[in-house]
Design an enzyme around this catalytic site. Structure first.
Site, PDB file in Angstrom:
ATOM      1  N   HIS A 245      -2.511  -3.332  -6.110  1.00 20.39           N
ATOM      2  CA  HIS A 245      -2.903  -2.918  -4.752  1.00 20.39           C
ATOM      3  C   HIS A 245      -4.413  -3.000  -4.560  1.00 20.39           C
ATOM      4  CE1 HIS A 245      -3.410   0.454  -1.582  1.00 20.39           C
ATOM      5  NE2 HIS A 245      -3.316  -0.719  -1.002  1.00 20.39           N
TER       6      HIS A 245
ATOM      7  N   SER B 187       0.816  -1.215   0.000  1.00 25.02           N
ATOM      8  CA  SER B 187       0.000   0.000   0.000  1.00 25.02           C
ATOM      9  C   SER B 187       0.849   1.264   0.000  1.00 25.02           C
ATOM     10  CB  SER B 187      -0.920   0.014   1.231  1.00 25.02           C
ATOM     11  OG  SER B 187      -0.156  -0.044   2.424  1.00 25.02           O
TER      12      SER B 187
ATOM     13  N   ASN C 155      -3.836   6.227  -0.899  1.00 29.03           N
ATOM     14  CA  ASN C 155      -3.205   6.452   0.403  1.00 29.03           C
ATOM     15  C   ASN C 155      -2.417   7.760   0.444  1.00 29.03           C
ATOM     16  OD1 ASN C 155      -4.267   4.212   1.653  1.00 29.03           O
ATOM     17  ND2 ASN C 155      -2.573   2.886   1.084  1.00 29.03           N
TER      18      ASN C 155
ATOM     19  N   GLU D 125      -5.469  -0.507  -7.532  1.00 25.39           N
ATOM     20  CA  GLU D 125      -4.454   0.355  -8.150  1.00 25.39           C
ATOM     21  C   GLU D 125      -3.420  -0.527  -8.833  1.00 25.39           C
ATOM     22  OE1 GLU D 125      -4.155   4.333  -5.376  1.00 25.39           O
ATOM     23  OE2 GLU D 125      -3.301   2.492  -4.556  1.00 25.39           O
TER      24      GLU D 125
END
Length: 813
Positions: free
Chosen positions: A521, A500, A571, A533
């Site tokens: 991800h 992540s 993130n 992702e």
């Protein structure tokens, strides 16, 4: 990452419909030539024109043609007339996987209906599809977008014209039958509602999902569906945009008969000829009483509206106007003549379709479609058949379950038997929930589980095409498993990391073939979160990128491609948001106020709750990684340092920022949300009450600024894809269309001024990004003003551009 985002979002999710490019509803071009087409259809046609796409066939021997007119390549629909008087209009758009309704196809439909009206030998009419697995997927959403660039009157006139064509079908004196062989959505479903009879194959899926694009059905669905199946059932389908399978459609009374696919067309023709269907058992006494008490008198309708309204507000929080408008149209239409009810529907459709929420949802729709397109330079790629998942924890087990459900051969590996067993049980639990909900048969679950290989050894991985690591978030641990996999698999394979925050380039440094290393991800929980992702390292090949993306698409995920950068997209944007929430709490702003403010903004949960959901240990690691990569604006706030010392884990540990006590329950079994006194004690500042809008600005503007930086850096180059990632990865309010569309709606210059002021008051972390400064100075938007779905490509600003910007921060506070 966010556990309470609903698996099937009532507003935007379309996963139960279709994955094809053109779908949903209802659209019709408002071009003047469509009006002329409708008017011209009233005039007589020459025999040559009338027969231009008609075939006459022997009813007993359908393959024996009596007279055939050549089909033209631009024909979406053709008409066949059998000797027994049964006509069939076949919808089969050339060079398209699915049928949709647009200006051209509606023109042809109108012409064919006129031909049927003028032919007295026709005794019945069947509507059929030439596609093997779909009837009509709805109207072309591109034409909805065209309408949105025009006036409300033009939108009203356009949808009214389409409605007039369907009314012609409803007014035919002959038996009309829709033969529904698969996907039947939106305008396609409304066409079937205009028919006298509907017969469906066992593969049929029928629904009116227009609500998910921010408007109501516009071709009679709000009027005809309640009159067919009852108000209560119609409200349930239309207000949530539900798509039902064939069995459910039969139980609802949406179709008259259900047959096997090979029997569909013969049975539809038989019904068209005879005008009779198989008898159905009478409605249950309870249903008849409900209809009598609620649906046939004003008081009952008022009660029904109140009940539906409360349920709708609980789901949408009043942020989405279309469900309420659909409710009002359906209730009001019960006491109106059909023509006035249909016109009311057109008025509401036009008003909603031109509104900002619908524009935003349509923009999301197109961004989602764009996210499914593989890199253009890849024509062929190696097929992925066998997938290994390293790590049987929550994430690894979730990925393995999704891959097995999608039909891949799956191997799950972990270092200890007890870890493997725990992962296996997690997968069993996930499948069991599908069985409980009727989405999977027990026999299918048993078969899939028997085929998954669980192991503590690397040897079974020797023939894998894709290996996904979901081990500890530690770069050396990930490099180690990559080396160990390379020692076992001799052929080329894709190594995907579920990291992540760690660098894909750093991970690939020690790989034998770094071009095969890519980030894949997923978000937690995997079975609920729709985003993946796909992270392209500097050496990741286009073929590897395409294989990773294809795998995620097979799992029915929405993909966004990003370059290798700390935190990637989601993130990276979430980190300053959650960090600033901790800063606010440390300043004395009540924790509950922070969460309530962001839920009022439209987030599915507040940032403090989100920290607990993610895991305070994980959130702490992410903050440290971001601080190392991005500098002081991501330094650890004092409250997070205190939480780290308290060794709080969040929800998974039973307590975090909040206490999760099973003994104290709220409605629906949710744990009570009580602030942890240990966390409260760590806050030394006095209580500080500030306005809700101030909390929202402090949090949202930092997210926006980071999003703009991602565009500057080229981590993502398409604003629409960035917005898509944030919506599907964090639950950012879909009605806002994404954070960049939110900036456009507020005004980029207004956003800049707010941030410049906050930079003076709160610190450098609020200093507007260079690209934001440039756009504010030029009065530019992130999206082309002529269309909500057309993004402006961002590029890294030059020094000259920044200096040339006319925007300067305010000199006074």
């Amino acid at each position: 990452m966010i556990s309470d985002i609903p698996e099937k979002d009532p507003v935007i999710d379309a996963s139960e419909s279709t994955q094809n490019d053109a779908q949903l509803d209802p659209a019709l071009s408002s071009d003047q030539d469509l009006k002329e087409m409708v008017d011209a259809s009233q005039t007589a046609r020459t025999p040559e024109t009338a027969q231009s796409n008609i075939t006459i066939v022997n009813a007993e021997k359908p393959t024996d043609t009596i007279s055939i007119a050549a089909r033209k390549s631009d024909k979406d629909m053709t008409l066949e007339i059998a000797e027994n008087g049964v006509a069939t209009i076949t919808i089969d758009m050339p060079d398209s996987k699915v049928n949709t309704l647009g200006k051209r196809s509606m023109t042809q439909l109108n012409e064919l209906i006129e031909q049927v009206k003028g032919n007295r030998s026709i005794r019945g009419l069947v509507f059929s599809s030439g596609k093997t697995d779909s009837f009509i997927a709805g109207a072309d959403v591109k034409e909805v977008q065209l309408i949105q660039d025009r006036s409300i009157k033009e939108a009203h006139d356009a949808v009214k014209m389409g409605k007039e064509i369907f009314q012609k079908i409803a007014d035919l004196s002959i038996n009309t039958v829709a033969a529904i062989n698969g996907i039947c959505l939106g305008g396609g479903a409304e066409l079937t509602l205009a028919c006298r009879y509907r017969v469906a194959s066992t593969k049929a899926k029928i629904g009116l999902p227009e609500i998910k694009l921010g408007f109501v059905p516009g071709w009679g669905g709000c009027i005809r569906l309640p009159r067919l199946i009852g108000v209560a059932k119609a409200l349930d389908l239309i207000m949530a945009g539900k798509v039902v399978n064939a069995d459910k459609a039969l139980k609802l009374g949406l179709i008259h008969e259900l047959v096997e696919p090979e029997q569909l067309l013969p049975r539809a023709k038989a019904i068209a000829l005879s005008g009779t269907t198989e008898s159905k058992p009478p409605a249950k006494l309870q249903d008849r009483i409900q209809t009598a008490l609620l649906e046939t008198n004003p008081i009952g309708l008022h009660i029904m509206r109140d009940i539906a309204y409360k349920g709708m507000m609980a789901q949408t929080k009043g942020k989405y106007p279309a469900p309420k408008e659909a409710l009002d149209v359906i209730i009001k239409s019960q006491t109106l003549p059909e023509d006035k009810a249909l016109d009311l529907e057109s008025q509401v459709f036009a008003r909603l379709a031109m509104g900002p929420v619908s524009r935003n949802l349509v923009g999301i729709f197109f961004a989602q479609q764009d996210s499914k397109r593989l890199p253009a330079q890849i024509s062929e790629q190696k097929e992925i058949k066998t997938v290994a998942v390293l790590g049987a924890g929550v994430m690894g087990a979730g990925i393995a379950q999704a891959a097995a459900k999608a039909g891949y051969k799956v191997i799950v590996k972990d270092i200890k038997p007890e870890f493997v067993q725990k992962g296996k049980q997690t997968i069993i639990n996930l499948f069991s929930k599908l069985v409980e909900k009727g989405r999977m048969k027990q026999a299918e679950m048993d078969r899939i589980m028997s085929e998954i290989i669980f192991t503590t050894e690397y040897a079974p991985l020797s023939d894998c095409d894709l290996v996904i690591e979901a081990v500890l978030e530690d770069i050396e641990a990930k490099r180690q498993v990559l080396r160990e996999v390379e020692n076992v698999i001799s052929k080329d394979f894709v190594f995907g990391s579920n990291t992540s925050s760690l660098s894909i380039d750093a991970m690939a440094e020690t790989a034998r073939k770094p071009e095969h290393v890519v980030g894949i991800h997923f978000f937690n929980p995997v079975h609920q979160m729709p985003l993946v992702e796909i992270v392209k390292g500097k050496k990741t090949s286009d073929e590897t990128l395409s294989q990773a993306m294809s795998f995620a698409l097979e799992l029915d995920k929405t993909t966004v491609i990003t370059t290798d950068s700390p935190g990637f997209v989601v993130n990276r944007i979430l980190a300053p948001y959650m960090r600033e929430a901790a800063v606010l709490a440390g300043e004395g702003v009540p924790i509950e106020d922070i969460d309530k403010a962001m839920k009022a903004f439209g987030m599915p949960m507040g940032p403090m709750t989100l920290l607990d959901e993610v895991g305070l240990d994980i959130a702490g690691k992410v903050i440290h990684v971001m601080h190392a990569a991005l500098g002081d604006r991501m330094s650890e706030p004092p409250l997070m340092a205190s939480i780290e010392k308290l060794k709080l884990l969040g929800k998974k540990g039973g307590k975090g920022i909040y206490l999760y006590e099973e003994s104290k329950k709220k409605k629906k079994g949710k744990p009570s949300m009580v602030v942890n006194p240990d966390v409260q004690a760590a806050i030394k500042a006095p209580v500080k009450k500030i306005q809700r809008s101030q909390i929202q600005d402090r949090l949202v503007l930092l997210m926006l600024n980071e999003a703009v930086r991602l565009l500057e850096e080229g981590v993502v180059t398409d604003p629409a894809q960035l917005d898509l990632a944030l919506i599907f990865g964090t639950g950012f309010p879909p009605f806002e269309g994404g954070i960049l569309r939110y900036a456009d709606s507020q005004g980029v210059r207004t956003i800049f001024d707010k941030m410049a002021l906050l930079a003076k008051v709160e610190g450098e972390r609020y200093m507007p990004a260079d690209l934001l400064k440039i756009k504010a100075g030029r009065r530019e938007r992130f999206y082309d003003q002529s269309s909500a779905a057309t993004p402006l490509q961002a590029s890294t600003p030059t020094t000259e551009q920044i200096q040339a910007s006319t925007v300067t921060p305010p000199t006074t506070v």
